[in-house]
Scaffold this active site. Structure first.
Site, PDB file in Angstrom:
ATOM      1  N   SER A 143       0.843  -1.197   0.000  1.00 50.99           N
ATOM      2  CA  SER A 143       0.000   0.000   0.000  1.00 50.99           C
ATOM      3  C   SER A 143       0.876   1.243   0.000  1.00 50.99           C
ATOM      4  CB  SER A 143      -0.877   0.024   1.255  1.00 50.99           C
ATOM      5  OG  SER A 143      -1.553   1.267   1.363  1.00 50.99           O
ATOM      6  N   TYR A 157      -1.902  -0.531  10.304  1.00 55.49           N
ATOM      7  CA  TYR A 157      -2.057  -1.019   8.926  1.00 55.49           C
ATOM      8  C   TYR A 157      -0.863  -0.592   8.070  1.00 55.49           C
ATOM      9  CZ  TYR A 157      -3.955  -1.026   4.135  1.00 55.49           C
ATOM     10  OH  TYR A 157      -4.141  -1.203   2.786  1.00 55.49           O
TER      11      TYR A 157
HETATM   12  P1  NAP Z   1     -11.540  -5.385   0.172  1.00 59.01           P
HETATM   13  O1  NAP Z   1     -12.457  -4.880  -0.873  1.00 59.01           O
HETATM   14  O2  NAP Z   1     -11.819  -5.084   1.606  1.00 59.01           O
HETATM   15  O3  NAP Z   1     -11.392  -6.977  -0.020  1.00 59.01           O
HETATM   16  C1  NAP Z   1     -10.645  -7.711   0.901  1.00 59.01           C
HETATM   17  C2  NAP Z   1     -10.621  -9.153   0.455  1.00 59.01           C
HETATM   18  O4  NAP Z   1      -9.758  -9.874   1.358  1.00 59.01           O
HETATM   19  C3  NAP Z   1     -11.971  -9.825   0.512  1.00 59.01           C
HETATM   20  O5  NAP Z   1     -12.029 -10.757  -0.545  1.00 59.01           O
HETATM   21  C4  NAP Z   1     -11.938 -10.555   1.868  1.00 59.01           C
HETATM   22  O6  NAP Z   1     -12.770 -11.710   1.877  1.00 59.01           O
HETATM   23  C5  NAP Z   1     -10.495 -10.959   1.904  1.00 59.01           C
HETATM   24  N1  NAP Z   1      -9.948 -11.221   3.232  1.00 59.01           N
HETATM   25  C6  NAP Z   1      -9.870 -10.374   4.280  1.00 59.01           C
HETATM   26  N2  NAP Z   1      -9.272 -10.976   5.316  1.00 59.01           N
HETATM   27  C7  NAP Z   1      -8.952 -12.228   4.919  1.00 59.01           C
HETATM   28  C8  NAP Z   1      -8.327 -13.323   5.527  1.00 59.01           C
HETATM   29  N3  NAP Z   1      -7.890 -13.268   6.807  1.00 59.01           N
HETATM   30  N4  NAP Z   1      -8.170 -14.451   4.820  1.00 59.01           N
HETATM   31  C9  NAP Z   1      -8.616 -14.531   3.538  1.00 59.01           C
HETATM   32  N5  NAP Z   1      -9.211 -13.525   2.896  1.00 59.01           N
HETATM   33  C10 NAP Z   1      -9.383 -12.380   3.584  1.00 59.01           C
HETATM   34  O7  NAP Z   1     -10.042  -4.888  -0.031  1.00 59.01           O
HETATM   35  P2  NAP Z   1      -9.277  -4.187  -1.260  1.00 59.01           P
HETATM   36  O8  NAP Z   1      -9.436  -2.727  -1.105  1.00 59.01           O
HETATM   37  O9  NAP Z   1      -9.592  -4.847  -2.542  1.00 59.01           O
HETATM   38  O10 NAP Z   1      -7.781  -4.519  -0.813  1.00 59.01           O
HETATM   39  C11 NAP Z   1      -7.035  -5.595  -1.337  1.00 59.01           C
HETATM   40  C12 NAP Z   1      -5.587  -5.365  -0.960  1.00 59.01           C
HETATM   41  O11 NAP Z   1      -5.182  -4.089  -1.447  1.00 59.01           O
HETATM   42  C13 NAP Z   1      -5.329  -5.346   0.553  1.00 59.01           C
HETATM   43  O12 NAP Z   1      -4.100  -5.975   0.835  1.00 59.01           O
HETATM   44  C14 NAP Z   1      -5.245  -3.858   0.860  1.00 59.01           C
HETATM   45  O13 NAP Z   1      -4.457  -3.608   2.009  1.00 59.01           O
HETATM   46  C15 NAP Z   1      -4.604  -3.348  -0.407  1.00 59.01           C
HETATM   47  N6  NAP Z   1      -4.816  -1.917  -0.631  1.00 59.01           N
HETATM   48  C16 NAP Z   1      -6.051  -1.394  -0.870  1.00 59.01           C
HETATM   49  C17 NAP Z   1      -6.182  -0.031  -1.067  1.00 59.01           C
HETATM   50  C18 NAP Z   1      -7.490   0.634  -1.343  1.00 59.01           C
HETATM   51  O14 NAP Z   1      -7.516   1.874  -1.445  1.00 59.01           O
HETATM   52  N7  NAP Z   1      -8.589  -0.096  -1.481  1.00 59.01           N
HETATM   53  C19 NAP Z   1      -5.059   0.806  -1.006  1.00 59.01           C
HETATM   54  C20 NAP Z   1      -3.838   0.233  -0.749  1.00 59.01           C
HETATM   55  C21 NAP Z   1      -3.708  -1.111  -0.563  1.00 59.01           C
HETATM   56  P3  NAP Z   1     -14.224 -11.671   2.632  1.00 59.01           P
HETATM   57  O15 NAP Z   1     -15.001 -10.561   1.982  1.00 59.01           O
HETATM   58  O16 NAP Z   1     -14.786 -13.036   2.377  1.00 59.01           O
HETATM   59  O17 NAP Z   1     -13.922 -11.383   4.068  1.00 59.01           O
END
Ligand code: NAP
Length: 248
Positions: A143, A157
């Site tokens: 991130s 985080y």
């Molecule tokens: P999201 O929409 O919240 O989706 C999270 C996903 O991870 C869901 O499929 C969830 O499954 C799964 N998950 C959560 N905890 C888990 C666990 N312990 N074991 C297995 N699966 C798990 O998140 P996102 O925004 O797409 O983020 C994806 C990645 O990008 C993350 O690593 C996040 O830190 C990174 N990121 C995101 C952003 C942003 O702005 N969105 C920015 C920087 C980095 P369930 O729904 O079934 O719980």
């Protein structure tokens, strides 16, 4: 030889976009999820409609036995994994460090750091040429928070993503002579449900004027960078970072 990819947290957001992108590039895909089976099954159905094979596997990546079972299911139902996307990540409602409990900090670290280590370990056992594997590629989703620190929001985080950056650097060097490339994307301000978990569903739109490109990013814009790093076009790239945060 069929290409098999495993995406942790592939049921929504960046993970789901990556699953679809990889399927469109010819990968068969394991969509891992933690709770929302229906969302994972929808991604599987969308991939099947593209003519690729896909499975949904429930596993909490912070739990060692779940991760072992996840990879065993991929072995048995899809075949040799050649691509791992460590994507499953969590954040909790905004808090200053002085108010954080050990339970909160450990929950973040268990998923965002230990989960990445455990999944990498199981992938290495299968991919490393030192262990008789055919090589492979790992992309870690870190991130922009690892650079920015997320003060007054979620330093826990951000620190977990700092650990992901260091894991990427160390693992890329550890595996460079074993046929495995390890790279990293650092998104920021992407339109997904994660911000609701942080307590502010419209966070990206609130801060968009502070982003040089003046908008949030889309999950597919991150997926395309992940797919590039995983694939043959990036064959001489390891230990690299792509920042996807609109210039911030
Ligand atoms: P999201 O929409 O919240 O989706 C999270 C996903 O991870 C869901 O499929 C969830 O499954 C799964 N998950 C959560 N905890 C888990 C666990 N312990 N074991 C297995 N699966 C798990 O998140 P996102 O925004 O797409 O983020 C994806 C990645 O990008 C993350 O690593 C996040 O830190 C990174 N990121 C995101 C952003 C942003 O702005 N969105 C920015 C920087 C980095 P369930 O729904 O079934 O719980």
């Amino acid at each position: 030889m069929e290409k098999v990819a495993l995406i942790t947290g592939g049921s929504r957001g960046i993970g789901a976009a990556t699953a679809m992108r990889l399927a469109s590039l010819g990968y068969n895909v394991c969509v891992n999820y933690r709770r929302d089976e229906n969302a994972a099954l929808q991604v599987v159905a969308d991939i099947s409609a593209l003519g690729r094979r896909a499975i949904a596997v429930r596993a909490d990546v912070s739990k060692e036995s779940d991760v072992i079972d996840l990879f065993t299911q991929v072995d048995e139902r899809l075949g040799n994994v050649c691509a791992l996307v460590n994507n499953a990540g969590v954040l909790l409602p905004t808090s200053r460090v002085e108010d954080m409990t050990a339970d909160r900090i450990n929950l973040i670290l268990a998923t965002n750091v230990t989960g990445y280590f455990l999944c990498s370990r199981e992938a290495i056992k299968r991919m490393s040429t030192r262990r008789g594997g055919r090589g492979g590629s790992i992309v870690n989703v870190s991130s922009a928070a690892s650079r920015l620190g997320s003060p007054n929001e979620y330093v826990d985080y951000a620190a977990s993503k700092g650990a992901v950056d260091t894991l990427t650097r160390g693992l890329s060097l550890e595996l460079a002579a074993e046929g495995i490339r390890v790279n990293c994307v650092r998104p920021g301000f992407i339109h997904t449900q994660m911000h609701a978990d942080g307590g502010e569903a419209n966070r990206v739109d609130r801060i968009k004027d502070t982003i040089p490109l003046k908008r949030g990013g889309e999950p597919d814009e991150v997926a395309s960078a992940i797919a590039f790093l995983l694939g043959a076009d990036a064959s001489y790239i390891t230990g690299a970072f792509i920042d996807l945060a609109g210039g911030k």
